[in-house]
Motif scaffolding. Structure first.
Motif, mmCIF file in Angstrom:
data_model
loop_
_atom_site.group_PDB
_atom_site.id
_atom_site.type_symbol
_atom_site.label_atom_id
_atom_site.label_comp_id
_atom_site.label_asym_id
_atom_site.label_seq_id
_atom_site.Cartn_x
_atom_site.Cartn_y
_atom_site.Cartn_z
ATOM 1 N N PRO B 19 0.829 -1.210 0.000
ATOM 2 C CA PRO B 19 0.000 0.000 0.000
ATOM 3 C C PRO B 19 0.861 1.256 0.000
ATOM 4 O O PRO B 19 1.976 1.246 0.524
ATOM 5 C CB PRO B 19 -0.783 -0.111 1.311
ATOM 6 C CG PRO B 19 0.064 -0.976 2.180
ATOM 7 C CD PRO B 19 0.746 -1.937 1.255
ATOM 8 N N ARG B 20 0.351 2.305 -0.608
ATOM 9 C CA ARG B 20 1.078 3.575 -0.619
ATOM 10 C C ARG B 20 0.498 4.483 0.461
ATOM 11 O O ARG B 20 -0.589 5.025 0.325
ATOM 12 C CB ARG B 20 0.957 4.253 -1.979
ATOM 13 C CG ARG B 20 1.568 3.420 -3.085
ATOM 14 C CD ARG B 20 1.586 4.186 -4.400
ATOM 15 N NE ARG B 20 2.716 3.762 -5.208
ATOM 16 C CZ ARG B 20 3.950 4.257 -5.068
ATOM 17 N NH1 ARG B 20 4.194 5.212 -4.187
ATOM 18 N NH2 ARG B 20 4.930 3.815 -5.815
ATOM 19 N N ALA B 21 1.273 4.649 1.525
ATOM 20 C CA ALA B 21 0.790 5.389 2.691
ATOM 21 C C ALA B 21 0.440 6.829 2.337
ATOM 22 O O ALA B 21 -0.583 7.355 2.767
ATOM 23 C CB ALA B 21 1.850 5.360 3.790
ATOM 24 N N SER B 22 1.292 7.436 1.522
ATOM 25 C CA SER B 22 1.113 8.838 1.201
ATOM 26 C C SER B 22 -0.213 9.068 0.478
ATOM 27 O O SER B 22 -0.964 9.993 0.793
ATOM 28 C CB SER B 22 2.301 9.282 0.344
ATOM 29 O OG SER B 22 2.074 10.548 -0.158
ATOM 30 N N ARG B 23 -0.500 8.171 -0.489
ATOM 31 C CA ARG B 23 -1.742 8.326 -1.225
ATOM 32 C C ARG B 23 -2.940 8.104 -0.309
ATOM 33 O O ARG B 23 -3.914 8.860 -0.328
ATOM 34 C CB ARG B 23 -1.775 7.340 -2.397
ATOM 35 C CG ARG B 23 -2.899 7.611 -3.360
ATOM 36 C CD ARG B 23 -2.852 6.664 -4.536
ATOM 37 N NE ARG B 23 -1.580 6.718 -5.253
ATOM 38 C CZ ARG B 23 -1.213 5.814 -6.175
ATOM 39 N NH1 ARG B 23 -2.003 4.810 -6.461
ATOM 40 N NH2 ARG B 23 -0.057 5.919 -6.796
ATOM 41 N N ARG B 24 -2.850 7.059 0.518
ATOM 42 C CA ARG B 24 -3.936 6.790 1.469
ATOM 43 C C ARG B 24 -4.220 8.009 2.334
ATOM 44 O O ARG B 24 -5.348 8.395 2.551
ATOM 45 C CB ARG B 24 -3.553 5.637 2.393
ATOM 46 C CG ARG B 24 -3.759 4.296 1.782
ATOM 47 C CD ARG B 24 -3.605 3.239 2.856
ATOM 48 N NE ARG B 24 -3.800 1.911 2.287
ATOM 49 C CZ ARG B 24 -3.685 0.795 2.976
ATOM 50 N NH1 ARG B 24 -3.371 0.854 4.258
ATOM 51 N NH2 ARG B 24 -3.876 -0.357 2.411
ATOM 52 N N SER B 143 -6.181 9.026 9.406
ATOM 53 C CA SER B 143 -4.813 9.318 8.973
ATOM 54 C C SER B 143 -3.816 8.397 9.666
ATOM 55 O O SER B 143 -2.832 7.988 9.063
ATOM 56 C CB SER B 143 -4.458 10.795 9.174
ATOM 57 O OG SER B 143 -4.766 11.227 10.459
ATOM 58 N N LEU B 144 -4.084 8.022 10.917
ATOM 59 C CA LEU B 144 -3.184 7.064 11.571
ATOM 60 C C LEU B 144 -3.235 5.713 10.865
ATOM 61 O O LEU B 144 -2.210 5.044 10.703
ATOM 62 C CB LEU B 144 -3.549 6.902 13.050
ATOM 63 C CG LEU B 144 -3.203 8.082 13.955
ATOM 64 C CD1 LEU B 144 -3.826 7.901 15.335
ATOM 65 C CD2 LEU B 144 -1.688 8.248 14.093
ATOM 66 N N MET B 145 -4.435 5.329 10.403
ATOM 67 C CA MET B 145 -4.539 4.069 9.676
ATOM 68 C C MET B 145 -3.715 4.132 8.393
ATOM 69 O O MET B 145 -3.035 3.171 8.023
ATOM 70 C CB MET B 145 -6.010 3.745 9.376
ATOM 71 C CG MET B 145 -6.692 3.046 10.550
ATOM 72 S SD MET B 145 -8.487 3.197 10.532
ATOM 73 C CE MET B 145 -8.893 2.389 9.007
ATOM 74 N N ALA B 146 -3.769 5.268 7.721
ATOM 75 C CA ALA B 146 -2.958 5.428 6.503
ATOM 76 C C ALA B 146 -1.471 5.400 6.842
ATOM 77 O O ALA B 146 -0.673 4.781 6.143
ATOM 78 C CB ALA B 146 -3.321 6.738 5.812
ATOM 79 N N LEU B 147 -1.122 6.038 7.949
ATOM 80 C CA LEU B 147 0.291 6.130 8.331
ATOM 81 C C LEU B 147 0.882 4.765 8.684
ATOM 82 O O LEU B 147 2.093 4.578 8.612
ATOM 83 C CB LEU B 147 0.455 7.060 9.536
ATOM 84 C CG LEU B 147 0.324 8.556 9.278
ATOM 85 C CD1 LEU B 147 0.369 9.322 10.578
ATOM 86 C CD2 LEU B 147 1.435 9.025 8.358
ATOM 87 N N ARG B 148 0.036 3.842 9.072
ATOM 88 C CA ARG B 148 0.564 2.515 9.422
ATOM 89 C C ARG B 148 1.208 1.833 8.223
ATOM 90 O O ARG B 148 2.037 0.943 8.382
ATOM 91 C CB ARG B 148 -0.550 1.633 10.004
ATOM 92 C CG ARG B 148 -0.822 1.921 11.467
ATOM 93 C CD ARG B 148 -1.925 1.038 12.016
ATOM 94 N NE ARG B 148 -1.557 -0.376 12.015
ATOM 95 C CZ ARG B 148 -0.849 -0.965 12.970
ATOM 96 N NH1 ARG B 148 -0.432 -0.258 13.997
ATOM 97 N NH2 ARG B 148 -0.562 -2.242 12.906
ATOM 98 N N LEU B 161 1.831 15.305 14.125
ATOM 99 C CA LEU B 161 1.560 16.087 12.911
ATOM 100 C C LEU B 161 0.236 15.676 12.276
ATOM 101 O O LEU B 161 -0.511 16.521 11.779
ATOM 102 C CB LEU B 161 2.708 15.919 11.911
ATOM 103 C CG LEU B 161 3.960 16.744 12.217
ATOM 104 C CD1 LEU B 161 5.103 16.357 11.293
ATOM 105 C CD2 LEU B 161 3.662 18.232 12.096
ATOM 106 N N ALA B 162 -0.061 14.371 12.311
ATOM 107 C CA ALA B 162 -1.348 13.917 11.788
ATOM 108 C C ALA B 162 -2.477 14.530 12.617
ATOM 109 O O ALA B 162 -3.523 14.921 12.086
ATOM 110 C CB ALA B 162 -1.432 12.400 11.816
ATOM 111 N N GLY B 163 -2.246 14.654 13.930
ATOM 112 C CA GLY B 163 -3.227 15.288 14.804
ATOM 113 C C GLY B 163 -3.430 16.745 14.441
ATOM 114 O O GLY B 163 -4.565 17.235 14.361
ATOM 115 N N LEU B 164 -2.335 17.438 14.189
ATOM 116 C CA LEU B 164 -2.433 18.852 13.810
ATOM 117 C C LEU B 164 -3.158 19.026 12.481
ATOM 118 O O LEU B 164 -3.986 19.936 12.324
ATOM 119 C CB LEU B 164 -1.031 19.458 13.675
ATOM 120 C CG LEU B 164 -0.412 20.123 14.893
ATOM 121 C CD1 LEU B 164 0.843 20.856 14.490
ATOM 122 C CD2 LEU B 164 -1.410 21.087 15.521
#
Lengths: 173, 211
Positions: B19-24, B143-148, B161-164
């Motif tokens: 999976p591509r985290a950035s795109r997610r 966003s945390l799910m994507a970051l995983r 940063l995801a929180g911000l």
């Protein structure tokens, strides 16, 4: 890596074959500086190879490959040491200078039997025949009545399972 | 197991695209924020004076939210790569300090020091500090799910940063509703609300973004 990401299996094997000794060179001094033996060296190398594989999409081809690789190795090595109760400070510059020293053992402490045991019946058969014995995935798939896609998914799941085992085996040590 | 065997195994798996985290992240964070924002504004309604007296303050608030969201999102994307340094990721935050100090300066320049405290304290601190984090919750989770799928070497900072970024988008929605227009109120409490979400994000990142 670029060719590998385009799906060139031969190029990928060559790359990983070259990455492995580089990783030994990076991880070895870390283990030595932390004052523990090299018993875990190949485990960490293998865990890092697996991470390189699973996280390969986070390498951006417009950036150089080596810093990415070293960062993955550093993260995995520190993670391994931290999990086993060591505190380490790592200077990335001294790490990248580490030479690939002559090779000792290339086996992880996680033996094949233990890996196979952790898989379900179908996965075990696939891994045993395709990876350990080296038969073609098409043949083994046909034997088990599985489509190419199903074989792929099952092998992928067993890789993930393997990733979890690396973390646990160290905990048990 | 021999390393050679593992390499064979990995090569066998090459066809399974990771999976591509950035795109997610770039897809799911805005989608979650938009969905939350629509539900929220559907429930409480956009402020009624949006096109008259409320126009300028609303523009300031939504603008601030967008700046925070975009800056933090860029930082989060940077930190998805394992070799990215923490400084590169957090550099995005510098972009946020300028509009914040500008807000305070505008307040002081327009109204002077007298009454600054009461303008800053306003009347809706509690609402601001609870609603913004609530609006940011779903975007933060997605966003945390994507970051995983990423490989950050700095899980806590990436989470913060995801929180911000989530808080920034939440501020856009809240800014369309909130009628507390003093710029010093916005600078103080919107920021604190965003910081609360960032702290939650950093704790969650510390727990969930290890790989």
């Amino acid at each position: 890596m670029r060719q590998a990401l385009d799906g060139d299996v031969g190029a990928y094997k060559t790359l990983l074959g070259a990455v492995a000794p580089h990783l030994r060179g990076v991880v070895r001094p870390l283990l030595m500086r932390s004052g523990r033996g090299l018993a875990d060296l190949e485990d960490i190398v293998q865990e890092t190879l697996l991470a390189v594989h699973l996280k390969r999409a986070t390498w951006d081809p417009s950036f150089p490959f080596l810093p990415w690789l070293n960062a993955v190795a550093r993260y995995k090595a520190i993670d391994a040491l931290r999990k086993s109760g060591f505190r380490v400070e790592v200077d990335i510059d001294t790490m990248s200078e580490a030479l690939a020293a002559p090779d000792e053992r290339r086996d992880s402490t996680l033996d094949s039997a233990r890996i196979l045991n952790a898989l379900d019946a179908k996965q075990r058969k696939l891994v045993e025949q395709i990876i350990m014995v080296g038969r073609s995935s098409a043949d083994v798939g046909a034997e088990l009545g599985m489509s190419e896609g199903a074989v792929r998914v099952a092998l992928h799941r067993s890789l993930k399972r393997l990733g979890k085992m690396f973390g646990k085996s160290r905990h048990a040590d | 197991m021999q390393t050679e065997k593992l390499i064979d195994w990995l090569a066998e798996d090459l066809a399974v695209k990771p999976p591509r985290a950035s795109r997610r992240l770039l897809i799911w964070l805005p989608v979650a924020a938009l969905a939350t924002g629509i539900i929220f504004l559907g429930l409480v309604g956009i402020r009624t004076d949006l096109t008259s007296t409320g126009a300028m303050p609303t523009l300031v608030k939504t603008g601030l939210g967008l700046v925070v969201a975009i800056a933090a999102l860029m930082g989060t994307r940077t930190l998805l790569r394992p070799e990215a340094s923490i400084a590169r990721g957090l550099a995005a935050l510098a972009a946020v300090l300028l509009p914040l100090s500008l807000l305070l300066a505008v307040d002081l320049a327009t109204w002077g020091q007298e009454g600054f405290l009461s303008r800053m304290l306003g009347k809706s601190i509690i609402s601001c500090l609870t609603v913004i984090p609530l609006l940011a919750a779903m975007p933060l989770v997605t966003s945390l799910m994507a970051l995983r799928a990423g490989a950050t070497s700095h899980p806590a900072s990436a989470g913060a940063l995801a929180g911000l970024a989530s808080a920034g988008l939440a501020i856009v929605a809240y800014g369309l509703y909130c009628t507390e227009d003093s710029t010093s109120f916005v600078a103080a409490w919107y920021s604190l609300a965003a910081v609360i979400v960032a702290v939650v994000g950093s704790l969650a990142g510390h727990l969930w973004l290890r790989w």
